[in-house]
Design an enzyme around this catalytic site. Structure first.
Site, PDB file in Angstrom:
ATOM      1  N   ASP A 188      13.226  68.175  72.156  1.00 33.62           N
ATOM      2  CA  ASP A 188      12.575  67.660  70.957  1.00 33.62           C
ATOM      3  C   ASP A 188      13.026  66.224  70.723  1.00 33.62           C
ATOM      4  OD1 ASP A 188      11.101  68.871  68.306  1.00 33.62           O
ATOM      5  OD2 ASP A 188      12.495  67.259  67.787  1.00 33.62           O
ATOM      6  N   ASN A 196       6.993  58.061  62.863  1.00 33.93           N
ATOM      7  CA  ASN A 196       5.653  58.082  62.274  1.00 33.93           C
ATOM      8  C   ASN A 196       5.623  57.383  60.919  1.00 33.93           C
ATOM      9  OD1 ASN A 196       4.134  59.340  64.287  1.00 33.93           O
ATOM     10  ND2 ASN A 196       4.642  61.403  63.574  1.00 33.93           N
ATOM     11  N   GLU A 231       6.119  66.873  68.749  1.00 31.34           N
ATOM     12  CA  GLU A 231       7.060  66.099  69.560  1.00 31.34           C
ATOM     13  C   GLU A 231       7.984  66.994  70.372  1.00 31.34           C
ATOM     14  OE1 GLU A 231       9.094  66.672  65.542  1.00 31.34           O
ATOM     15  OE2 GLU A 231       7.068  66.514  66.350  1.00 31.34           O
TER      16      GLU A 231
END
Length: 325
Positions: A188, A196, A231
């Site tokens: 991850d 973001n 992700e």
């Protein structure tokens, strides 16, 4: 199984009816057994990543002699020199059928001959069915690809894990490495929400794509790399022992840490992995790998954790204000 016509309409339909990679492999295997009447040993080698630069993997084999990587490479090079119209090449008492996709040799079917017997009049039928197999495999392959990362998608993940646990695809592992175990790793991107929020989703997507490219280039042809969601990535790979598996994952973690991403700069990943031994369900393997991943997140991020090293009862979710992902 019977052949309805010599042009193989029924056999073609059987191949096109298969909706999973494992079922397609098994169906083609059964067809070859039927056509050779069980008297000829054969093997199929193919690069299921559809990458010409990769050495073909063994899909299934009944040959007495093991084909080494050098044997496979030399055979592919030999086939590449033949005219495109050649359906079968006879070499050392073997019939070699090139397996092509978009004019690239991605593997071959080899059928051993009995004395000096040729495979005709089945040459054209076998070549046709091999072509159907490759085209159906490509259809299944591209349906399993995540459009952003170009990795395998979440929908095909469970089938792959189950096939590995059931040892259905043990032949896909390189000859001579039967002692290896399969491992599942969950990886991850650390602090991805911050990427973001700071740079926007377009840059976030670019980070996912670049991490995916690093993962894809770092693992081997026999490994399976998935975009599991958002992700998060999943990797199925064989290794001799947990230490070797850990070292391999560590190299990839450090490779990503050292990379530079446009606008964002540096990115790190955390991961957890588990050996696929005595795993009853896919969800169990994912849960254990996620527990190891959660441990990595809790203990500083940018690290890899082997589930067995936790040596504790399954972790319960800890509710806090700390943003782990």
């Amino acid at each position: 199984m019977t052949i309805a016509t010599q042009c193989g309409h029924e056999l073609t339909a059987r191949l096109l009816d298969q909706k999973s990679e494992c079922a397609l492999d098994a169906c083609f295997d059964k067809i070859l057994e039927h056509l050779t009447q069980g008297n000829h040993a054969y093997a199929l080698l193919f690069c299921k990543q559809f990458t010409p630069q990769q050495i073909p993997n063994t899909v299934f084999t009944y040959l007495e002699e093991t084909l080494t990587e050098a044997d496979i490479e030399s055979q592919v090079k030999r086939l590449e020199k033949l005219k495109p119209s050649v359906e079968v090449h006879y070499y050392h008492r073997k019939g070699i059928f090139p397996a092509k996709f978009e004019n690239n040799i991605l593997g071959f079917l080899v059928i051993e001959l009995i004395e000096d017997e040729l495979i005709s009049p089945l040459e054209s039928l076998i070549a046709h069915l091999l072509n159907v197999f490759v085209k159906q495999l490509s259809t299944l392959h591209y349906a399993c690809i995540d459009p952003l990362s170009q990795l395998l998608n979440r929908q095909t993940f469970e089938e792959k894990v189950l096939s590995v646990v059931a040892r259905d695809n043990h032949a896909a592992m390189r000859q001579g490495y039967a002692e290896r175990r399969w491992y599942l790793a969950m990886l991850d991107i650390d602090n991805f929400k911050g990427v973001n929020d700071t740079f926007g989703h377009v840059i976030g997507d670019e980070v996912i794509l670049l991490v995916a490219q690093l993962l894809k280039s770092s693992f081997r042809a026999e490994d399976y790399v998935f975009r599991y969601g958002g992700e998060e990535f999943a990797v199925l790979f064989p290794s001799q022992c947990p230490t070797t598996a850990f070292n391999g994952l560590e190299r990839i973690r450090m490779l990503i840490e050292a990379a530079r991403f446009p606008q964002v700069g540096s990115i790190t990943v955390s991961g957890g992995f588990v050996a696929l031994v005595n795993i009853g369900q896919t969800s169990e393997a994912v849960h254990q790998a996620d527990q190891a991943l959660y441990y990595s997140k809790q203990h500083g991020r940018n690290k890899m954790t082997f589930f067995d090293d936790l040596n504790i009862a399954p972790l319960e979710p800890i509710h806090s204000d700390i943003e782990l992902f």
